[in-house]
Scaffold this motif. Structure first.
Motif, PDB file in Angstrom:
ATOM      1  N   LEU A 162      -5.268  -4.581   6.919  1.00 40.27           N
ATOM      2  CA  LEU A 162      -6.487  -5.566   6.642  1.00 40.27           C
ATOM      3  C   LEU A 162      -5.704  -6.339   5.726  1.00 40.27           C
ATOM      4  CD1 LEU A 162      -7.452  -2.503   6.460  1.00 40.27           C
ATOM      5  CD2 LEU A 162      -9.620  -2.998   5.669  1.00 40.27           C
ATOM      6  N   GLU A 163      -6.113  -8.072   5.122  1.00 35.56           N
ATOM      7  CA  GLU A 163      -5.572  -8.565   4.283  1.00 35.56           C
ATOM      8  C   GLU A 163      -6.833  -9.439   3.648  1.00 35.56           C
ATOM      9  OE1 GLU A 163      -3.402 -11.505   6.178  1.00 35.56           O
ATOM     10  OE2 GLU A 163      -2.893 -12.610   4.532  1.00 35.56           O
ATOM     11  N   ALA A 164      -6.401  -8.823   2.317  1.00 28.70           N
ATOM     12  CA  ALA A 164      -7.072 -10.179   1.382  1.00 28.70           C
ATOM     13  C   ALA A 164      -6.907 -12.167   1.125  1.00 28.70           C
ATOM     14  CB  ALA A 164      -6.738  -9.609  -0.335  1.00 28.70           C
ATOM     15  N   THR A 169     -11.889 -10.152   2.912  1.00 31.63           N
ATOM     16  CA  THR A 169     -10.787  -9.445   2.744  1.00 31.63           C
ATOM     17  C   THR A 169     -11.006  -9.618   5.009  1.00 31.63           C
ATOM     18  OG1 THR A 169     -10.992  -7.547   1.927  1.00 31.63           O
ATOM     19  CG2 THR A 169     -10.326  -6.968   3.852  1.00 31.63           C
ATOM     20  N   ILE A 184     -10.940  -6.554  -0.395  1.00 28.22           N
ATOM     21  CA  ILE A 184     -10.150  -5.090  -0.332  1.00 28.22           C
ATOM     22  C   ILE A 184      -9.731  -4.002  -0.889  1.00 28.22           C
ATOM     23  CG2 ILE A 184      -7.629  -6.287  -0.644  1.00 28.22           C
ATOM     24  CD1 ILE A 184      -6.784  -5.660   1.673  1.00 28.22           C
ATOM     25  N   TYR A 187     -11.784  -1.785   0.241  1.00 27.44           N
ATOM     26  CA  TYR A 187     -11.977  -0.792   2.073  1.00 27.44           C
ATOM     27  C   TYR A 187     -10.780  -0.169   1.253  1.00 27.44           C
ATOM     28  CZ  TYR A 187     -15.103  -4.005   4.437  1.00 27.44           C
ATOM     29  OH  TYR A 187     -16.188  -4.590   4.715  1.00 27.44           O
ATOM     30  N   LYS A 198      -1.175   0.626   1.477  1.00 27.48           N
ATOM     31  CA  LYS A 198      -1.767  -1.121   0.476  1.00 27.48           C
ATOM     32  C   LYS A 198      -0.284  -0.811  -0.113  1.00 27.48           C
ATOM     33  CE  LYS A 198      -3.756  -2.930  -2.667  1.00 27.48           C
ATOM     34  NZ  LYS A 198      -4.749  -3.382  -3.930  1.00 27.48           N
ATOM     35  N   SER A 202      -1.474  -7.291  -1.539  1.00 25.19           N
ATOM     36  CA  SER A 202      -2.736  -8.253  -0.499  1.00 25.19           C
ATOM     37  C   SER A 202      -3.084  -7.300   0.653  1.00 25.19           C
ATOM     38  CB  SER A 202      -2.989  -9.740  -0.584  1.00 25.19           C
ATOM     39  OG  SER A 202      -3.246 -10.385  -1.536  1.00 25.19           O
TER      40      SER A 202
END
Length: 244
Positions: A162-164, A169, A184, A187, A198, A202
């Motif tokens: 996942l990417e902010a 997101t 983000i 999530y 993480k 981001s």
């Protein structure tokens, strides 16, 4: 006005919902207040509400018993519950609305706002199927992703990273990318117990989809979809612990 039923076995709790509803006199039309599952199973098909405020524990039965016995579900649901971490996690995975008791005024108003936005968009039966799957112990989780036209579902094991993007997101799977209007951090909290890490402020990755790790001044990982995801200097040591 939204035809509404309240199902709760505690009078002070249903009174609290009624008092909050009275603050929105042009929004709700309360058809009934019901305090047991058997009466709910009899009255709901007759009254055909558009919205049900549904308690989780109702005497010796549950709101889930009611939903599994009622058959066709063509109404929106807002669950009302005392703190139950497991159920709340399942609600979040399934994108279902809930209110914690004692119900806060601001939380209620926010739920009403979401309700007005989504009343005609969401398919409750599909979301409830996801909820019942997510309530099963040791079951592979299914996450519900709201969209402009309704929602889609993803198996958590299929999410690669996942990417902010500011307050949005991007969620990447082997089938492509989905953009969601949630930060983000939402999530990060939701997926914390599901092998997600993480790597950067981001970026959030599924550890099970890491193909290669490249060390260096600007470390990164190559994911199963061949995406390169950076690892910040301060997160590198903790990341490497997953592979020792």
């Amino acid at each position: 006005m939204i035809k509404t039923i309240i199902i709760d076995d505690e009078t002070h709790c249903s009174d609290r919902v009624l008092s909050l509803i009275e603050r929105h006199p042009k929004t709700f039309n309360v058809l009934a207040v019901i305090d047991n599952v058997d009466e709910a199973l009899r009255l709901v098909p007759q009254l055909q509400p558009e919205l049900v405020f549904l308690d989780i524990k109702i005497h010796d039965k549950t709101g889930f018993d009611f939903l599994q016995e009622i058959g066709s579900i063509n109404f929106k649901i807002i669950f009302t519950t005392a703190f139950d971490n497991f159920a709340i996690k399942a609600f979040k995975f399934s994108a279902l609305d809930y209110l914690l008791k004692p119900i806060d005024t601001d939380d209620f108003d926010a739920a009403v706002s979401r309700l007005k936005d989504n009343l005609s968009k969401q398919n409750m039966e599909q979301q409830l199927q996801n909820l019942f799957e997510n309530l099963k112990p040791n079951q592979k989780k299914v996450i519900t992703i709201p969209s402009l036209t309704g929602f889609e579902t993803l198996k958590v094991v299929d999410i690669i990273h996942l990417e902010a993007d500011t307050s949005y997101t991007h969620i990447f799977t082997k089938d492509g990318k989905t953009m969601v209007s949630k930060p983000i951090k939402f999530y990060e909290d939701l997926l914390a117990e599901n092998a997600f890490f993480k790597t950067h402020k981001s970026h959030l990755i599924n550890i099970d989809h890491v193909k290669k790790y490249y060390k260096g001044k600007q470390s990164y990982v190559l994911m199963s979809n061949d995406a390169k995801v950076p690892i910040s200097v301060r997160r590198k040591d903790e990341f490497l612990k997953h592979f020792i």
